[in-house]
Design a protein around this motif. Structure first.
Motif, mmCIF file in Angstrom:
data_model
loop_
_atom_site.group_PDB
_atom_site.id
_atom_site.type_symbol
_atom_site.label_atom_id
_atom_site.label_comp_id
_atom_site.label_asym_id
_atom_site.label_seq_id
_atom_site.Cartn_x
_atom_site.Cartn_y
_atom_site.Cartn_z
ATOM 1 N N GLN A 65 -1.660 5.085 -2.965
ATOM 2 C CA GLN A 65 -1.594 3.809 -3.881
ATOM 3 C C GLN A 65 -2.517 2.871 -4.280
ATOM 4 O O GLN A 65 -2.328 2.554 -5.625
ATOM 5 C CB GLN A 65 -0.952 3.788 -2.562
ATOM 6 C CG GLN A 65 0.224 3.516 -2.128
ATOM 7 C CD GLN A 65 0.473 5.007 -0.834
ATOM 8 O OE1 GLN A 65 -0.085 5.529 -1.018
ATOM 9 N NE2 GLN A 65 1.709 4.530 -0.272
ATOM 10 N N LEU A 66 -3.908 3.556 -4.278
ATOM 11 C CA LEU A 66 -5.005 2.818 -4.298
ATOM 12 C C LEU A 66 -5.441 3.755 -5.636
ATOM 13 O O LEU A 66 -5.448 2.857 -6.432
ATOM 14 C CB LEU A 66 -6.460 3.678 -3.756
ATOM 15 C CG LEU A 66 -7.484 2.978 -3.738
ATOM 16 C CD1 LEU A 66 -7.271 1.235 -4.280
ATOM 17 C CD2 LEU A 66 -8.924 3.425 -2.941
ATOM 18 N N SER A 67 -5.547 5.058 -5.685
ATOM 19 C CA SER A 67 -5.583 5.724 -7.145
ATOM 20 C C SER A 67 -4.052 5.169 -8.264
ATOM 21 O O SER A 67 -5.144 5.255 -9.222
ATOM 22 C CB SER A 67 -5.376 6.517 -6.955
ATOM 23 O OG SER A 67 -6.571 7.757 -6.293
ATOM 24 N N ILE A 68 -3.139 5.285 -8.400
ATOM 25 C CA ILE A 68 -2.166 4.347 -8.875
ATOM 26 C C ILE A 68 -2.454 3.059 -9.125
ATOM 27 O O ILE A 68 -2.648 3.275 -11.361
ATOM 28 C CB ILE A 68 -0.979 5.015 -8.531
ATOM 29 C CG1 ILE A 68 -0.401 7.014 -8.350
ATOM 30 C CG2 ILE A 68 0.055 4.516 -9.688
ATOM 31 C CD1 ILE A 68 0.443 6.655 -7.432
ATOM 32 N N GLY A 69 -2.730 2.401 -8.372
ATOM 33 C CA GLY A 69 -3.197 0.521 -8.766
ATOM 34 C C GLY A 69 -3.775 0.981 -10.016
ATOM 35 O O GLY A 69 -4.252 -0.069 -10.125
ATOM 36 N N LEU A 185 5.836 -11.471 -5.979
ATOM 37 C CA LEU A 185 6.557 -9.965 -5.916
ATOM 38 C C LEU A 185 6.256 -9.638 -4.801
ATOM 39 O O LEU A 185 6.630 -8.459 -4.505
ATOM 40 C CB LEU A 185 6.108 -9.533 -7.255
ATOM 41 C CG LEU A 185 5.990 -9.950 -9.122
ATOM 42 C CD1 LEU A 185 6.033 -9.666 -10.047
ATOM 43 C CD2 LEU A 185 7.685 -9.278 -8.973
ATOM 44 N N THR A 186 5.365 -8.758 -4.561
ATOM 45 C CA THR A 186 4.034 -8.100 -3.768
ATOM 46 C C THR A 186 4.954 -8.978 -2.190
ATOM 47 O O THR A 186 5.068 -8.375 -1.302
ATOM 48 C CB THR A 186 3.578 -8.480 -3.641
ATOM 49 O OG1 THR A 186 2.832 -9.835 -3.719
ATOM 50 C CG2 THR A 186 2.584 -7.636 -4.727
ATOM 51 N N SER A 187 5.085 -10.636 -1.802
ATOM 52 C CA SER A 187 5.709 -10.822 -1.095
ATOM 53 C C SER A 187 7.270 -9.851 -0.717
ATOM 54 O O SER A 187 7.864 -9.606 0.945
ATOM 55 C CB SER A 187 6.190 -12.485 -0.586
ATOM 56 O OG SER A 187 4.623 -13.327 -1.108
ATOM 57 N N LEU A 192 5.030 -3.055 -2.520
ATOM 58 C CA LEU A 192 3.511 -2.788 -3.887
ATOM 59 C C LEU A 192 3.056 -3.983 -3.273
ATOM 60 O O LEU A 192 1.471 -4.342 -3.893
ATOM 61 C CB LEU A 192 4.263 -4.709 -4.719
ATOM 62 C CG LEU A 192 6.116 -3.554 -4.828
ATOM 63 C CD1 LEU A 192 6.119 -4.809 -6.380
ATOM 64 C CD2 LEU A 192 5.685 -2.591 -6.247
ATOM 65 N N VAL A 193 2.423 -4.385 -2.297
ATOM 66 C CA VAL A 193 1.057 -5.292 -1.939
ATOM 67 C C VAL A 193 -0.070 -3.851 -2.116
ATOM 68 O O VAL A 193 -0.607 -4.717 -3.015
ATOM 69 C CB VAL A 193 1.180 -4.869 -0.675
ATOM 70 C CG1 VAL A 193 -0.038 -5.723 -0.137
ATOM 71 C CG2 VAL A 193 2.061 -6.309 -0.709
ATOM 72 N N PRO A 194 -0.117 -2.660 -1.865
ATOM 73 C CA PRO A 194 -1.339 -1.990 -1.516
ATOM 74 C C PRO A 194 -1.599 -1.738 -3.380
ATOM 75 O O PRO A 194 -2.669 -1.884 -4.193
ATOM 76 C CB PRO A 194 -1.024 -0.373 -1.489
ATOM 77 C CG PRO A 194 0.395 -0.545 -0.706
ATOM 78 C CD PRO A 194 0.629 -1.808 -0.555
ATOM 79 N N TYR A 195 -0.583 -1.703 -4.022
ATOM 80 C CA TYR A 195 -0.585 -1.428 -5.629
ATOM 81 C C TYR A 195 -0.883 -2.311 -5.953
ATOM 82 O O TYR A 195 -1.833 -2.686 -7.233
ATOM 83 C CB TYR A 195 0.728 -0.828 -6.444
ATOM 84 C CG TYR A 195 1.460 0.317 -6.157
ATOM 85 C CD1 TYR A 195 1.067 1.684 -6.792
ATOM 86 C CD2 TYR A 195 3.102 0.566 -5.152
ATOM 87 C CE1 TYR A 195 1.371 2.268 -6.155
ATOM 88 C CE2 TYR A 195 3.120 1.468 -4.428
ATOM 89 C CZ TYR A 195 2.453 2.517 -4.935
ATOM 90 O OH TYR A 195 3.297 4.034 -4.102
ATOM 91 N N GLY A 196 -0.581 -3.716 -6.077
ATOM 92 C CA GLY A 196 -1.029 -4.563 -6.617
ATOM 93 C C GLY A 196 -2.363 -5.000 -6.423
ATOM 94 O O GLY A 196 -3.024 -5.447 -7.500
ATOM 95 N N LEU A 197 -2.888 -4.730 -5.049
ATOM 96 C CA LEU A 197 -4.643 -5.236 -4.896
ATOM 97 C C LEU A 197 -5.309 -4.254 -5.364
ATOM 98 O O LEU A 197 -6.159 -3.945 -5.990
ATOM 99 C CB LEU A 197 -4.456 -5.147 -3.348
ATOM 100 C CG LEU A 197 -3.847 -5.795 -2.147
ATOM 101 C CD1 LEU A 197 -3.994 -5.713 -0.787
ATOM 102 C CD2 LEU A 197 -4.881 -7.436 -1.884
ATOM 103 N N ALA A 198 -4.562 -2.362 -5.153
ATOM 104 C CA ALA A 198 -5.595 -1.955 -6.627
ATOM 105 C C ALA A 198 -5.810 -2.051 -7.833
ATOM 106 O O ALA A 198 -5.964 -1.245 -8.627
ATOM 107 C CB ALA A 198 -4.909 -0.398 -6.002
ATOM 108 N N PHE A 199 -4.370 -2.303 -8.405
ATOM 109 C CA PHE A 199 -4.497 -2.954 -9.236
ATOM 110 C C PHE A 199 -5.563 -4.159 -10.060
ATOM 111 O O PHE A 199 -6.012 -3.976 -11.169
ATOM 112 C CB PHE A 199 -3.050 -3.177 -10.031
ATOM 113 C CG PHE A 199 -2.692 -4.729 -11.802
ATOM 114 C CD1 PHE A 199 -2.360 -3.269 -12.245
ATOM 115 C CD2 PHE A 199 -3.573 -5.256 -11.243
ATOM 116 C CE1 PHE A 199 -1.967 -3.760 -13.765
ATOM 117 C CE2 PHE A 199 -3.330 -6.365 -13.024
ATOM 118 C CZ PHE A 199 -2.938 -5.269 -13.716
#
Length: 244
Positions: A65-69, A185-187, A192-199
């Motif tokens: 998830q981190l890498s994708i984000g 969106l993330t709530s 989506l939370v980890p993707y959002g943080l990584a994004f």
């Protein structure tokens, strides 16, 4: 909910806080000072992304998830850079009309503030203690010098100081909207939370390496800018250690 509103407004209005200084200046600042400000904010953003956003993305998700984000954040910023007029705050062209100049600055700076607003909103949605406040504070620290530099650029182009202050302040307003959007969106879609943080981390890293560091080294002030970067990074690390 009240926290994300407060954090988004605080980080956004920091742009105007930085621009406010221009109203009381009788002279411009040197390239050295501008370069040091840019490098200092780069250090702040580096610590916020690598010690705040990335660890939280790993906690709430994982390496995939981190890498994708991160790659999505870099991709979006790359597309924005290719399609949005970029104005160098220190070496811009001269002689264009006020309306065109103002619109270019508003479009470029405002749209580049979108990932910062998302960063704040997503950080509050992660529900990890103090992460939202920390990222909002980091973005606010980065926005203040940015607002000052935008206003300074406009004044150097013979634009009225008050108009320059208003324009610079308005460029940060979109962060409030994007902060709320990122939070909602993330709530409501937890995965989506980890993707959002990584994004957000990817977008910030792109800005650091593609924009802030090269611009801070553009006038022969590499050494002092490097020191400013390290001081900014250590300052943010101190805040993380004290408040996290």
């Amino acid at each position: 909910m009240s926290e994300v509103i407060f954090g988004s407004v605080l980080s956004a209005l920091s742009t105007g806080l930085g621009a406010f200084i221009i109203l009381f200046m009788s002279e411009t600042v040197t390239h050295r000072w501008r370069d040091n400000l840019l490098a200092f904010t780069a250090g702040i953003m580096m610590a916020a992304s690598t010690l705040g956003l990335i660890p939280e993305a790993l906690k709430t998700g994982g390496f995939i998830q981190l890498s994708i984000g991160i790659f999505l954040g870099v991709l979006v910023l790359t597309l924005m850079e290719k399609n949005i007029p970029h104005i160098d705050l220190k070496h811009s062209k001269m002689g264009i009309e006020f309306d065109e100049k103002a619109m270019l600055i508003i479009a470029a700076i405002t749209l580049h503030n979108i990932p910062e607003g998302l960063s704040v909103g997503v950080s509050y949605a992660s529900h990890i203690q103090d992460t939202g406040n920390l990222i909002a504070f980091a973005i606010g620290l980065q926005n203040a010098p940015e607002g000052f530099l935008v206003a300074l650029f406009l004044v150097n182009q013979k634009i009225n100081k008050f108009k320059a202050f208003i324009i610079a302040t308005m460029t940060g307003a979109i962060e409030i909207v994007m902060g709320l959007l990122g939070f909602y969106l993330t709530s409501y879609v937890d995965f989506l939370v980890p993707y959002g943080l990584a994004f957000a981390a990817g977008a910030m890293l792109f800005i650091i390496y593609k924009e802030l560091i090269p611009e801070s080294h553009g006038d022969g002030n590499e050494r002092t800018s490097t020191y400013s970067f390290i001081i900014g990074l250590l300052f943010m690390v101190l805040l993380i250690d004290v408040f996290a």
